[in-house]
Motif scaffolding. Structure first.
Motif, PDB file in Angstrom:
ATOM      1  N   VAL A 213       0.773  -1.193   0.026  1.00 20.19           N
ATOM      2  CA  VAL A 213      -0.029  -0.084   0.119  1.00 20.19           C
ATOM      3  C   VAL A 213       0.817   1.251   0.118  1.00 20.19           C
ATOM      4  CG1 VAL A 213      -1.754   1.286   1.425  1.00 20.19           C
ATOM      5  CG2 VAL A 213      -1.902  -1.276   0.981  1.00 20.19           C
ATOM      6  N   LYS A 214       2.117   1.219   0.829  1.00 20.17           N
ATOM      7  CA  LYS A 214       2.927   2.392   0.847  1.00 20.17           C
ATOM      8  C   LYS A 214       3.771   2.886  -0.273  1.00 20.17           C
ATOM      9  CE  LYS A 214       6.348   3.854   4.101  1.00 20.17           C
ATOM     10  NZ  LYS A 214       7.512   3.367   4.912  1.00 20.17           N
ATOM     11  N   GLU A 215       4.083   1.791  -0.990  1.00 16.83           N
ATOM     12  CA  GLU A 215       4.698   1.877  -2.323  1.00 16.83           C
ATOM     13  C   GLU A 215       3.637   2.403  -3.329  1.00 16.83           C
ATOM     14  OE1 GLU A 215       7.833   2.015  -3.084  1.00 16.83           O
ATOM     15  OE2 GLU A 215       8.278   1.570  -0.882  1.00 16.83           O
ATOM     16  N   ALA A 216       2.491   1.705  -3.397  1.00 10.41           N
ATOM     17  CA  ALA A 216       1.460   2.195  -4.321  1.00 10.41           C
ATOM     18  C   ALA A 216       1.154   3.451  -4.294  1.00 10.41           C
ATOM     19  CB  ALA A 216       0.527   1.268  -4.043  1.00 10.41           C
ATOM     20  N   GLU A 217       1.123   4.177  -2.992  1.00  5.84           N
ATOM     21  CA  GLU A 217       0.596   5.669  -2.857  1.00  5.84           C
ATOM     22  C   GLU A 217       1.635   6.430  -3.544  1.00  5.84           C
ATOM     23  OE1 GLU A 217       0.463   6.086   1.320  1.00  5.84           O
ATOM     24  OE2 GLU A 217      -1.434   4.958   1.314  1.00  5.84           O
ATOM     25  N   LYS A 218       3.224   5.943  -3.886  1.00  2.89           N
ATOM     26  CA  LYS A 218       3.895   6.843  -4.396  1.00  2.89           C
ATOM     27  C   LYS A 218       3.523   7.171  -5.843  1.00  2.89           C
ATOM     28  CE  LYS A 218       8.020   5.103  -1.808  1.00  2.89           C
ATOM     29  NZ  LYS A 218       9.124   4.375  -2.158  1.00  2.89           N
ATOM     30  N   TYR A 219       2.877   6.188  -6.507  1.00  2.11           N
ATOM     31  CA  TYR A 219       2.412   6.192  -7.893  1.00  2.11           C
ATOM     32  C   TYR A 219       0.941   6.628  -8.022  1.00  2.11           C
ATOM     33  CZ  TYR A 219       6.690   4.001  -8.504  1.00  2.11           C
ATOM     34  OH  TYR A 219       8.414   3.751  -8.234  1.00  2.11           O
ATOM     35  N   ASP A 220       0.383   7.022  -7.113  1.00  2.95           N
ATOM     36  CA  ASP A 220      -1.291   7.357  -6.934  1.00  2.95           C
ATOM     37  C   ASP A 220      -2.018   5.840  -7.370  1.00  2.95           C
ATOM     38  OD1 ASP A 220      -2.878   9.405  -6.326  1.00  2.95           O
ATOM     39  OD2 ASP A 220      -2.998  10.285  -7.949  1.00  2.95           O
ATOM     40  N   GLU A 222      -4.351   2.708  -6.339  1.00  5.05           N
ATOM     41  CA  GLU A 222      -5.101   2.227  -5.206  1.00  5.05           C
ATOM     42  C   GLU A 222      -4.831   0.945  -5.307  1.00  5.05           C
ATOM     43  OE1 GLU A 222      -8.913   3.392  -5.261  1.00  5.05           O
ATOM     44  OE2 GLU A 222      -8.532   5.503  -4.678  1.00  5.05           O
ATOM     45  N   GLY A 240      -4.183   0.307   5.265  1.00  3.78           N
ATOM     46  CA  GLY A 240      -4.398   1.383   4.287  1.00  3.78           C
ATOM     47  C   GLY A 240      -5.100   0.888   3.035  1.00  3.78           C
ATOM     48  N   GLN A 242      -7.410   0.590  -0.183  1.00  4.76           N
ATOM     49  CA  GLN A 242      -8.563   1.281  -0.541  1.00  4.76           C
ATOM     50  C   GLN A 242      -9.929   0.671  -0.797  1.00  4.76           C
ATOM     51  OE1 GLN A 242      -5.537   1.800  -1.695  1.00  4.76           O
ATOM     52  NE2 GLN A 242      -4.779   3.811  -1.227  1.00  4.76           N
ATOM     53  N   ARG A 269     -11.842   6.758   4.232  1.00  2.00           N
ATOM     54  CA  ARG A 269     -10.931   6.589   2.923  1.00  2.00           C
ATOM     55  C   ARG A 269     -11.710   6.621   1.558  1.00  2.00           C
ATOM     56  NH1 ARG A 269      -7.937   1.476   4.796  1.00  2.00           N
ATOM     57  NH2 ARG A 269      -7.567   2.739   6.369  1.00  2.00           N
TER      58      ARG A 269
END
Ligand SMILES: [Zn+2]
Length: 449
Positions: A213-220, A222, A240, A242, A269
């Motif tokens: 989830v944390k790495e995915a957030e860097k590229y927007d 979900e 986290g 979505q 969320r």
């Protein structure tokens, strides 16, 4: 000459040369409109379509077209979405979706789903001269060796690094997410669950879920996760995640304060949650084929009867017993079995969760296109209202896929994907099967059956 000039001015000024009538590519006239937004039915509306888009919706539409569809006495709904599908032969399966009014699908991985296979399917879905739904998809499964789905659904087509990613340590996740972000994936498919039925495999450890989830957030991007019980649900929410692409296996309890707290955290969320009631119904088929065949004349069901084996009956019994025990049920009656899940879905819908319909078709006894209608019938059987079910099927689905600005409802400016019905689906949801015409991108689609 002077008088003639004045006369000309008067003639022009008073509209003796009226504006030319708007030319549409297609007009659907005088139809009952259910626009997919959750608004009540509107009577006697005409729809003007041009260049693939809805250009006008009016009681008295001014305009002309070479192609008219007489909508009198008929019902127009948006093109439908199945938001959890699998296919290992899209050329065979895509026309079936279109036949049943499913103009968009969300593919959530599969043993053949390499980048190249996904690209092929997307290209197919972009056409409007062959019957193929619009294609949205997740990444390949993020899973682990010896777990779900490659262990529970064995196939020599699962290839690590191509159609599935086996996570070996959390350090590897950064590179994999970076790779996935280079392709037009709607998000990352993360398989937390320990399998849908006995014998279970191990579930994914929490630190792998959290890191993804944390790495995915860097590229927007979900994350779209699989969970199959309350413990995995809690893991997904705490990490986290979505979106959840299954409902089955989760049992909500409004009196459990820890769970209520978790769900209210999740709600902030703005998550989407896919229903997949058809998983349960299809798993029970070997025991109760009549639940399927009493109403349906679908020839595939007859063919499926031959595939019932002792092993599939054993599996169905084990799954049914587990299901009944978890919900405290004693009766083998489909509406009774469905009600607890549908009550939970209704609870979440009322709390404002973006509930979406999917089938997990691609599994046995779960049919491309047709079973999405069954999914709706199961929701109605459990007590949901057709207008809400239709919204889950269309606009909510488009919202989950972040395409609600152009799809999911019949509104001016949106793409013209719609289905014309002979009967009113608000009276009984099974009337969604009374399809006369399927339109995608403003074009009437060929239906195969
Ligand atoms: Zn699935």
């Amino acid at each position: 000459m002077k008088r003639l000039g004045v006369l000309m001015m008067i003639l022009l000024g008073f509209g003796c040369r009226p504006e030319p009538a708007t030319e549409y590519d297609l007009i659907i006239s005088n139809v009952n409109l259910i626009d997919g937004t959750g608004s009540p039915l509107k009577e006697v509306i005409s729809v003007g379509i041009k260049e693939g888009k809805i250009k006008a919706l009016a009681k008295a539409l001014k305009g002309k077209s070479n192609t008219y569809l007489n909508g009198s006495g008929k019902y127009l709904i948006p093109g439908l979405f199945d938001c959890h599908i699998h296919t290992i032969d899209y050329q065979k399966d895509f026309p079936k979706f279109m036949h049943y009014g499913v103009t968009s699908v969300f593919i959530t991985g599969g043993s053949l789903c390499t980048d190249a296979y996904y690209a092929e399917m997307r290209e197919h879905g972009e056409q409007d001269s062959i019957p193929a739904p619009r294609v949205f998809h997740t990444s390949q499964h993020f899973s682990m060796e010896g777990r779900h789905p490659s262990k529970t659904y064995p196939s020599n087509q699962w290839r690590d690094g191509e159609s599935i990613f086996y996570l070996k340590d959390t350090l590897q996740i950064e590179g994999l997410v970076q790779r996935v972000a280079q392709h037009p994936n709607t998000g990352i498919k993360l398989t937390i669950e320990d399998g849908p039925h006995p014998p279970f495999v191990e579930r994914m450890p929490f630190e792998f879920v959290e890191k993804t989830v944390k790495e995915a957030e860097k590229y927007d991007l979900e994350v779209f996760a699989h969970v199959s019980d309350n413990e995995e649900l809690a893991m997904a929410i705490r990490a986290g995640v979505q979106n959840l692409v299954h409902f089955t296996g989760v049992d909500l309890n409004p009196n459990n304060s820890i769970q209520v707290q978790l769900l209210s955290e999740f709600r902030k969320r703005d998550p989407s949650w896919v229903t997949t009631l058809m998983i349960d119904k299809s798993f029970w088929y070997p025991l109760y084929p009549d639940w399927f065949e009493s109403k349906s004349l679908l020839p595939e069901y007859q063919a499926m009867r031959k595939r019932v084996t002792e092993k599939s009956k054993w599996f169905a019994t084990a799954y049914l017993n587990m299901y009944k025990e978890s919900y405290g049920l004693t009766e083998d009656h489909l509406p009774v079995l469905m009600t607890p899940q549908v009550q939970d879905i209704q609870f979440l819908y009322d709390k404002g969760f973006n509930m979406v319909l999917g089938t997990d078709t691609g599994n046995d006894f779960n049919f491309h296109g047709y079973s999405l209608h069954e999914e709706m019938q199961l929701l109605e059987m459990g007590g949901m209202q057709p207008l809400d079910i239709l919204k889950m099927w269309t606009l909510n689905a488009a919202k989950m896929l972040a395409v609600d600005h152009e799809l999911g409802s019949i509104e001016v400016g949106k793409l013209a994907d719609m289905v014309l019905l002979d009967k009113n689906p608000l009276e009984a949801i099974e009337n969604t099967l009374a399809i006369t015409t399927v339109i995608k991108n403003g074009k009437i689609q060929q239906r195969i059956h």
